[in-house]
Design an enzyme around this catalytic site. Structure first.
Site, PDB file in Angstrom:
ATOM      1  N   SER A   1      -5.965 -10.373 -11.533  1.00 42.08           N
ATOM      2  CA  SER A   1      -6.664 -10.966  -9.816  1.00 42.08           C
ATOM      3  C   SER A   1      -7.671 -11.876 -10.199  1.00 42.08           C
ATOM      4  CB  SER A   1      -7.180  -9.251  -9.416  1.00 42.08           C
ATOM      5  OG  SER A   1      -7.932  -9.912  -7.892  1.00 42.08           O
TER       6      SER A   1
ATOM      7  N   SER B   1      -9.716 -12.214  -7.327  1.00 43.49           N
ATOM      8  CA  SER B   1     -10.574 -11.003  -6.746  1.00 43.49           C
ATOM      9  C   SER B   1     -12.616 -11.027  -7.256  1.00 43.49           C
ATOM     10  CB  SER B   1     -10.259 -10.123  -5.910  1.00 43.49           C
ATOM     11  OG  SER B   1      -9.383 -10.006  -5.722  1.00 43.49           O
TER      12      SER B   1
ATOM     13  N   LYS C   1      -2.983   1.678  -2.244  1.00 48.35           N
ATOM     14  CA  LYS C   1      -2.883   1.201  -1.506  1.00 48.35           C
ATOM     15  C   LYS C   1      -2.778   2.453   0.091  1.00 48.35           C
ATOM     16  CE  LYS C   1      -2.966  -3.835  -1.517  1.00 48.35           C
ATOM     17  NZ  LYS C   1      -2.189  -4.822  -0.271  1.00 48.35           N
TER      18      LYS C   1
ATOM     19  N   ASP D   1      -6.468  -6.252   5.159  1.00 49.63           N
ATOM     20  CA  ASP D   1      -5.149  -7.241   5.339  1.00 49.63           C
ATOM     21  C   ASP D   1      -4.290  -7.374   6.197  1.00 49.63           C
ATOM     22  OD1 ASP D   1      -4.758  -7.676   2.413  1.00 49.63           O
ATOM     23  OD2 ASP D   1      -3.892  -5.549   2.044  1.00 49.63           O
TER      24      ASP D   1
ATOM     25  N   ALA E   1       7.950  -3.276   2.474  1.00 46.63           N
ATOM     26  CA  ALA E   1       8.196  -1.858   2.248  1.00 46.63           C
ATOM     27  C   ALA E   1       6.636  -0.930   2.129  1.00 46.63           C
ATOM     28  CB  ALA E   1       8.717  -0.872   2.547  1.00 46.63           C
TER      29      ALA E   1
ATOM     30  N   TYR F   1       0.927 -14.282  -4.755  1.00 43.22           N
ATOM     31  CA  TYR F   1      -0.417 -15.579  -4.602  1.00 43.22           C
ATOM     32  C   TYR F   1      -0.499 -16.016  -6.588  1.00 43.22           C
ATOM     33  CZ  TYR F   1      -4.595 -12.709  -6.000  1.00 43.22           C
ATOM     34  OH  TYR F   1      -5.429 -11.846  -7.143  1.00 43.22           O
TER      35      TYR F   1
END
Length: 260
Positions: free
Chosen positions: A14, A16, A64, A100, A122, A203
């Site tokens: 990641s 982040s 999520k 998001d 989905a 990404y």
């Protein structure tokens, strides 16, 4: 202050941590952001620890949707979406948000307004993109997924919730705006001919996915995975810290992490 991103296979992959730590430094904030691999079965345990040790955290695949049921509070839009990617820890309480969706709306909403929108996927990212398309008053919204039944269930859920038509399709259709809300980066997921905008959540390992390259070849405007990562991250920092971070600093850190 401590912050984190949780998911599976996020440590070392990641961007982040690099993005947020660069931003914290630029803001003069004494904080550290780390990546934590959390298997599905360990999510409840992590959340107990987060209450006592973190100021906030981001949530990615596969948590999520599952994380929503474990939170003390959820912002209205995130509850409607059914997915959370940003959590604020305040007085040991966990409050969920969906940056998001607000990132997609910020970067693509004007193109979605009055347009035909195709969303591929989905999961949690698809839910965010779907909410953004509905908020932008898209003319028509289509959902395509490898497992048609999941697309059909999601379309039905959002159609009932927002009182508007959302169509599940067995294979991707042509649209004005195409959104790849899956991690797929090395294959064509839809036909871009006739599209005016392509949005890609992927990404890793590179934002130059096969679909992004095709969009650029066709002269189609692109919002890539780095653009989305930076925007949702900036909005998360505003929730956590109450400040507006420098997106240029954040994007530079992401590109350096990716070796671009």
């Amino acid at each position: 202050m401590y912050f984190a991103v949780i998911g599976t296979h996020v440590r070392g992959k990641s961007a982040s941590p690099a993005m947020h730590n660069a931003s914290f430094k630029a803001l003069g904030v004494n904080a550290v952001y780390i990546a934590v691999d959390v298997p599905r079965e360990e999510l409840p345990c992590f959340l107990k620890l987060a209450r006592l040790n973190l100021r906030g955290f981001n949530v990615t695949i596969p948590h999520k949707e599952e994380v929503v049921k474990h939170l003390d509070g959820v912002a209205a839009d995130a509850r409607a979406i059914g997915a959370v990617n940003t959590v604020l820890v305040e007085r040991n309480l966990l409050v969920g948000y969906n940056t998001d969706a607000s990132a997609v709306y910020q970067l693509a909403g004007s193109h979605m307004r009055g347009a035909d929108v195709l969303i591929v996927g989905a999961g949690g990212a698809a839910r965010a993109a779907l909410f953004a398309a509905i908020k932008a008053e898209a003319r028509a919204v289509y959902i395509a997924n490898r497992t048609y039944e999941r697309a059909e269930a999601l379309a039905r859920e959002f159609a009932e919730k927002f009182k508007r038509e959302v169509k599940a399709v067995r294979s991707p259709v042509k649209a004005d705006v195409v959104v790849n809300a899956t991690p797929v980066y090395d294959a064509m997921v839809a036909d871009l001919s006739g599209a005016s905008l392509y949005v890609d959540f992927a990404y890793i390992p590179t934002p130059r996915t096969k679909m992004v390259e095709e969009a650029q070849r066709l002269g189609i405007k692109v919002v890539d995975g780095v653009d989305l990562l930076v925007e949702q991250g900036a909005q998360a920092e505003k929730i956590w810290l109450g400040v507006e971070p420098d997106r240029t600093v954040m994007k530079r850190a992401v590109l350096e992490f990716l070796g671009i």
